[in-house]
Design an enzyme around this catalytic site. Structure first.
Site, PDB file in Angstrom:
ATOM      1  N   HIS A  10       0.723  -1.455   0.027  1.00 36.66           N
ATOM      2  CA  HIS A  10      -0.035  -0.030   0.022  1.00 36.66           C
ATOM      3  C   HIS A  10       0.955   1.201  -0.156  1.00 36.66           C
ATOM      4  CE1 HIS A  10       0.785   1.191   4.112  1.00 36.66           C
ATOM      5  NE2 HIS A  10       0.795   0.209   4.485  1.00 36.66           N
ATOM      6  N   ASN A  12       1.622   5.404   0.849  1.00 37.76           N
ATOM      7  CA  ASN A  12       2.060   6.249   1.862  1.00 37.76           C
ATOM      8  C   ASN A  12       0.704   6.378   2.726  1.00 37.76           C
ATOM      9  OD1 ASN A  12       2.406   9.181   3.098  1.00 37.76           O
ATOM     10  ND2 ASN A  12       4.460   8.237   3.317  1.00 37.76           N
ATOM     11  N   SER A  13       0.855   6.390   4.060  1.00 39.21           N
ATOM     12  CA  SER A  13      -0.514   6.710   4.770  1.00 39.21           C
ATOM     13  C   SER A  13      -0.467   7.932   5.703  1.00 39.21           C
ATOM     14  CB  SER A  13      -0.863   5.340   5.803  1.00 39.21           C
ATOM     15  OG  SER A  13       0.213   5.390   6.944  1.00 39.21           O
ATOM     16  N   TRP A  15      -0.397   8.076   8.786  1.00 38.35           N
ATOM     17  CA  TRP A  15       0.648   7.764   9.764  1.00 38.35           C
ATOM     18  C   TRP A  15       1.980   7.723   9.501  1.00 38.35           C
ATOM     19  CZ3 TRP A  15      -1.129   4.858  15.100  1.00 38.35           C
ATOM     20  CH2 TRP A  15      -1.904   5.740  15.758  1.00 38.35           C
ATOM     21  N   ASN A  16       2.092   7.177   8.236  1.00 39.52           N
ATOM     22  CA  ASN A  16       3.778   7.179   7.557  1.00 39.52           C
ATOM     23  C   ASN A  16       4.117   8.530   7.553  1.00 39.52           C
ATOM     24  OD1 ASN A  16       2.835   4.630   5.260  1.00 39.52           O
ATOM     25  ND2 ASN A  16       3.565   4.313   7.446  1.00 39.52           N
ATOM     26  N   THR A  22       2.297   2.049  13.070  1.00 38.08           N
ATOM     27  CA  THR A  22       0.827   2.106  12.623  1.00 38.08           C
ATOM     28  C   THR A  22       0.486   0.330  12.966  1.00 38.08           C
ATOM     29  OG1 THR A  22       1.467   3.462  10.936  1.00 38.08           O
ATOM     30  CG2 THR A  22      -0.710   2.246  11.008  1.00 38.08           C
ATOM     31  N   GLY A  23       0.920  -0.541  12.434  1.00 43.58           N
ATOM     32  CA  GLY A  23       0.714  -1.958  12.605  1.00 43.58           C
ATOM     33  C   GLY A  23      -0.853  -2.019  12.404  1.00 43.58           C
ATOM     34  N   HIS A 183       0.852  -5.066   3.147  1.00 43.19           N
ATOM     35  CA  HIS A 183       1.693  -4.391   3.920  1.00 43.19           C
ATOM     36  C   HIS A 183       3.410  -4.586   3.978  1.00 43.19           C
ATOM     37  CE1 HIS A 183      -2.152  -2.872   5.631  1.00 43.19           C
ATOM     38  NE2 HIS A 183      -2.400  -4.274   5.343  1.00 43.19           N
ATOM     39  N   GLY A 184       4.114  -3.882   4.227  1.00 48.41           N
ATOM     40  CA  GLY A 184       5.755  -4.007   4.501  1.00 48.41           C
ATOM     41  C   GLY A 184       5.837  -5.386   5.117  1.00 48.41           C
TER      42      GLY A 184
END
Ligand SMILES: Cc1ccc(S(=O)(=O)Nc2cc3c(c(O)c2O)C(=O)c2ccccc2C3=O)cc1
Length: 248
Positions: A10, A12-13, A15-16, A22-23, A183-184
């Site tokens: 995904h 950039n968010s 919280w990024n 974030t988790g 996700h990462g």
């Protein structure tokens, strides 16, 4: 029957942007992340790849990324399967903290141990903590004992690979092109399995956001060659950016 697997981290968010752990906290894409997701759709369309089924986590940032990319690629109509086992790593009591707060609360030594560890999870997140997922409707089907309160990378692998074997490989076994938007750390777990990355090396593997990573798989769901990014230059730059994040 050979098949094609497309992995997409995904974008950039929100919280990024704030550099917060974030988790499982369900945050949305930032404007940058929305643009990254649309670009991923352009790369898919230009590649000629035609995803036939989509897998996502239960987290909005991955679902948004998939929807935005598939809309650009004119493939919004494909069936979708969503599961918690594709969720990001649960960061436990670190969820909601930034690097400075983490260093202040736990000290640099513990910070480095966690950061480099394959099987040492951060402290569990209390069920009444602000960023707890206890009581979240999307996990209603999980027994309380199944709902993570923290995870190591090993624990992510342990919950993801059974889902790979039970669900994702079924679609691949039918020769379908499968898109997994996640996700990462959940994608690290998949890449570790596909590429045979060691426990010691996996923490250094950085998957860039928003750039489709394509694997051709044989009948045993093993790669017939290395994964290839649909924009190799952007992928190299993105991976370096993620690695450099840790050096600030
Ligand atoms: C929110 C945030 C804090 C720290 C960083 S970092 O620049 O120090 N890089 C970094 C840090 C970590 C990690 C990381 O990958 C990283 O790039 C972790 O994977 C990690 C896992 C479990 C506990 C702690 C960590 C961890 O501190 C990045 C983002």
């Amino acid at each position: 029957m050979t098949s094609t697997l497309i992995l997409l981290r995904h974008g950039n968010s929100d919280w990024n942007q704030k550099n917060l752990f974030t988790g499982w906290v369900d945050v949305r894409l930032s404007e940058q992340g929305i643009a990254e997701a649309k670009r991923a759709g352009e790369l898919l369309a230009e590649s000629g790849l035609k995803p036939q089924v989509l897998y996502t986590s239960l987290l909005t940032r991955a679902i948004q990324t998939a929807n935005l990319a598939l809309e650009v690629a004119d493939r919004l109509w494909i069936p979708v399967k969503r599961d918690w086992r594709l969720n990001e790593r649960h960061y436990g009591a670190l969820q909601g903290l930034d690097k400075a707060e983490t260093l202040e609360k736990y000290g640099p030594e513990q910070f480095q141990i966690w950061r480099r560890s394959f099987d040492t999870p951060p402290p569990a997140l209390a069920d009444d903590a602000e960023w707890s997922q206890v009581g979240d409707e999307r996990y209603a089907d999980l027994a309380d004992s199944e709902l993570p309160r923290t995870e190591s990378l090993k624990l992510v692998i342990d919950r993801l690979l059974p889902y790979w074997e039970s669900d994702i490989t079924k679609d691949l076994g039918e020769g379908k092109t499968v898109l997994v938007t996640a996700h990462g750390n959940s994608l690290r777990a998949l890449v570790k399995h596909l590429d045979g990355v060691s426990d010691a090396e996996i923490a250094e593997l950085n998957i860039p956001t928003g750039i489709p990573l394509v694997y051709e798989l044989d009948d045993d769901f093993r790669p017939t060659g290395p994964g290839r990014y649909l924009d190799p230059e952007a992928a190299a730059a993105g991976a370096a950016a993620v690695a450099n994040q840790g050096k600030k």
